[in-house]
Design an enzyme around this catalytic site. Structure first.
Site, PDB file in Angstrom:
ATOM      1  N   VAL A 136      -0.805 123.036 -74.056  1.00 31.04           N
ATOM      2  CA  VAL A 136       0.255 121.843 -72.886  1.00 31.04           C
ATOM      3  C   VAL A 136      -0.012 121.694 -71.718  1.00 31.04           C
ATOM      4  CG1 VAL A 136       2.777 121.975 -72.594  1.00 31.04           C
ATOM      5  CG2 VAL A 136       2.444 122.252 -74.363  1.00 31.04           C
ATOM      6  N   ARG A 141       0.677 116.573 -65.185  1.00 30.93           N
ATOM      7  CA  ARG A 141       1.786 116.561 -65.900  1.00 30.93           C
ATOM      8  C   ARG A 141       2.480 114.485 -65.473  1.00 30.93           C
ATOM      9  NH1 ARG A 141       6.516 121.329 -64.990  1.00 30.93           N
ATOM     10  NH2 ARG A 141       5.667 120.816 -63.093  1.00 30.93           N
ATOM     11  N   CYS A 170       5.625 123.068 -59.304  1.00 33.89           N
ATOM     12  CA  CYS A 170       4.717 123.398 -59.872  1.00 33.89           C
ATOM     13  C   CYS A 170       3.167 123.084 -59.880  1.00 33.89           C
ATOM     14  CB  CYS A 170       5.645 124.593 -60.759  1.00 33.89           C
ATOM     15  SG  CYS A 170       6.317 126.234 -60.543  1.00 33.89           S
ATOM     16  N   ARG A 215       9.533 118.667 -59.576  1.00 31.97           N
ATOM     17  CA  ARG A 215       9.053 117.314 -60.439  1.00 31.97           C
ATOM     18  C   ARG A 215      10.009 116.282 -61.059  1.00 31.97           C
ATOM     19  NH1 ARG A 215       4.458 116.271 -61.374  1.00 31.97           N
ATOM     20  NH2 ARG A 215       4.253 114.843 -63.678  1.00 31.97           N
ATOM     21  N   ASP A 257       3.039 108.518 -66.431  1.00 29.17           N
ATOM     22  CA  ASP A 257       2.647 107.860 -67.094  1.00 29.17           C
ATOM     23  C   ASP A 257       3.668 106.740 -68.429  1.00 29.17           C
ATOM     24  OD1 ASP A 257       0.910 109.539 -68.536  1.00 29.17           O
ATOM     25  OD2 ASP A 257       0.070 107.935 -69.442  1.00 29.17           O
ATOM     26  N   LEU A 258       3.912 108.295 -69.001  1.00 34.53           N
ATOM     27  CA  LEU A 258       4.976 108.296 -70.065  1.00 34.53           C
ATOM     28  C   LEU A 258       6.081 107.457 -70.240  1.00 34.53           C
ATOM     29  CD1 LEU A 258       3.657 111.047 -72.241  1.00 34.53           C
ATOM     30  CD2 LEU A 258       3.204 108.895 -72.644  1.00 34.53           C
ATOM     31  N   ARG A 275      13.333 129.142 -58.155  1.00 33.88           N
ATOM     32  CA  ARG A 275      13.630 128.348 -58.360  1.00 33.88           C
ATOM     33  C   ARG A 275      14.440 128.028 -60.427  1.00 33.88           C
ATOM     34  NH1 ARG A 275       8.759 125.313 -60.170  1.00 33.88           N
ATOM     35  NH2 ARG A 275       9.663 123.925 -60.051  1.00 33.88           N
ATOM     36  N   ASP A 330       6.524 127.587 -71.525  1.00 28.69           N
ATOM     37  CA  ASP A 330       7.274 128.796 -70.701  1.00 28.69           C
ATOM     38  C   ASP A 330       8.186 130.055 -70.505  1.00 28.69           C
ATOM     39  OD1 ASP A 330       7.527 126.792 -68.889  1.00 28.69           O
ATOM     40  OD2 ASP A 330       9.490 125.948 -68.992  1.00 28.69           O
ATOM     41  N   LYS A 335      18.420 125.743 -67.027  1.00 30.95           N
ATOM     42  CA  LYS A 335      17.529 125.661 -65.776  1.00 30.95           C
ATOM     43  C   LYS A 335      17.061 124.087 -66.395  1.00 30.95           C
ATOM     44  CE  LYS A 335      12.833 125.274 -63.937  1.00 30.95           C
ATOM     45  NZ  LYS A 335      12.951 124.339 -63.297  1.00 30.95           N
ATOM     46  N   ASN A 336      16.433 123.886 -67.435  1.00 26.16           N
ATOM     47  CA  ASN A 336      15.627 123.034 -67.621  1.00 26.16           C
ATOM     48  C   ASN A 336      16.440 121.727 -69.163  1.00 26.16           C
ATOM     49  OD1 ASN A 336      12.908 123.525 -66.501  1.00 26.16           O
ATOM     50  ND2 ASN A 336      12.487 124.148 -69.112  1.00 26.16           N
TER      51      ASN A 336
END
Length: 419
Positions: free
Chosen positions: A326, A121, A116, A92, A124-125, A396, A304, A22-23
């Site tokens: 994290v 999170r 979620c 997101r 800005d980066l 998801r 995760d 997924k990621n």
């Protein structure tokens, strides 16, 4: 909305095919906006997040088509630079279209992203990187807008090795003029997978998988065909489902090197895992030994997998600790596990898990994606029946999770809730 109902106490056996990650696939879908022509992504898991991402691309004017695990993406009609508010609020990762839109159209207007509720999170980066490359950023009440006449290379240092920021900046840099250097870049396997896809399109990228990535922009990219890497989080979740039930389970389609932090902690807990030619075998073990875990960016222990490990350690012979570094709000599953008899206390970013002899079935909720997987892990070992609500979170990130567990002997079913 459906519930997942599990009768615990049954061993699993057989094999499970691990889906594409997924990621990894979500940034791959965004990247397919960059070239001219149709790209294909094999091993695309059909998840609700993938559906949302395709909806975003279709809204922007691209065309997506899915069949038999292959997603085709044609950006030929890409004209709209404003992403749909409702779809971006659902997920997101849809913010990842900003980099490709800036590179392709010179403009992007993206709603503030959702997903979620596991803590801040910040994006800005991402924005810092785009600004360094010449974009003008305007932050409104509901939208973030970026405009640029000509993206140029830049030297960008990330204060935190953000996966999303690394991916977004990489994609924008492929069509920027000159050299872009990303320092303190994320090292996750998903970053390498994206770089390989972009490389197949003709992008010039070096250093993916290290903390310094260099991209030399090119004039244009061409479409490519790519196979998504296996989902290391799904694999880790099934490893824990086997381990907590004392089962032997074989996992097909895994990359062992991506799973080393998970395997190491399972070994510490007394679980035996054999690396075979075409997969991994989890072997039944005796009692669960307590362990200490600290979540970190890759190659550290993945955040995760934190919730699933907590469920597993609830039955350990002793006290375990998990420190979450994290995300600051990723202990929402603690209250749900306590409903099943787990003895867990939280102090700031640290959870102490005091192992109990057994868990009891109860009504619990999937407070987020990985918390939902943790409820499944706990329910498989619990006495009696567990009803898991809010299971949309689970869908998801886990493709056909109920069907896969049925095939290996779990007593699990879906039922429509009374609401």
């Amino acid at each position: 909305m459906n519930n997942i109902i599990i009768e615990g106490g049954h061993r699993l056996s057989g094999s499970v095919h691990i889906s594409g990650a997924k990621n990894a696939v979500l940034p791959l879908i965004a990247a397919a906006l960059l070239p001219e022509g149709v790209s294909e992504i094999e091993e695309t898991p059909w998840l609700t997040d993938v559906c949302y991402m395709c909806d975003v691309l279709n809204y922007l004017g691209a065309h997506t088509q899915y069949a038999d695990g292959i997603l085709q993406i044609n950006p030929a009609s890409l004209t709209d630079c404003t992403a749909p508010f409702e779809e971006v609020q659902k997920m997101r990762a849809s913010f990842l279209v900003m980099g490709p839109l800036l590179a392709k159209l010179g403009e992007a207007k993206i709603p503030l992203p959702g997903g979620c509720a596991i803590g801040a999170r910040p994006i800005d980066l991402h924005l810092k990187g785009f600004e360094a490359m010449g974009a003008q950023i305007t932050i409104g009440e509901r939208y973030i807008e970026a405009k640029v006449n000509n993206l140029h290379g830049a030297r960008i240092y990330l204060d935190f090795p953000s996966v999303g920021a690394t991916e977004n900046i990489m994609m924008a840099a492929t069509l920027a003029e000159g050299l872009t250097t990303i320092e303190n870049a994320a090292k996750e396997p998903e970053i390498v997978d994206l770089a390989n896809f972009l490389g197949a399109m003709g992008a010039k990228i070096k250093g993916a998988g290290t903390d310094t990535i260099r991209i030399v922009g090119v004039r244009a990219l061409h479409p490519a065909r790519h196979t998504t890497i296996p989902d290391r989080i799904e694999a880790g979740s099934f490893m824990l489902m086997a381990a907590i039930t004392g089962s032997e389970l074989f996992l097909e389609n895994v990359i062992t090197s991506h799973l080393q932090p998970i395997i190491a902690k399972l070994n510490d807990a007394g679980v035996r895992i054999i690396d075979e030619i075409d997969g991994l075998r989890v072997l039944p073990s005796g009692r669960i030994l307590p362990v200490e875990i600290k979540t970190l960016p890759y190659p550290g222990f993945p955040t995760d997998m934190q919730a699933q490990f907590m469920a597993f350690l609830a039955l350990a012979a002793g006290n375990s600790t998990i420190r979450e570094t994290v995300f600051e709000n990723r202990f929402m599953h603690v209250a749900e596990l306590q409903k099943m008899g787990a003895d867990i206390s939280v102090n700031g970013h640290t959870a102490i898990i005091r192992g109990v002899p057994k868990l009891q079935g109860a009504y619990v909720e999937a407070t987020d994606l990985r918390a939902g997987a943790a409820m499944i892990v706990a329910a498989l070992a619990a006495e009696g029946e567990t009803v898991i609500g809010q299971v949309d979170h689970i869908y998801r990130g886990y493709e056909n999770i109920v069907g896969k567990l049925v095939e290996v002997g779990a007593k699990i079913r879906e039922e429509q809730s009374a609401e």
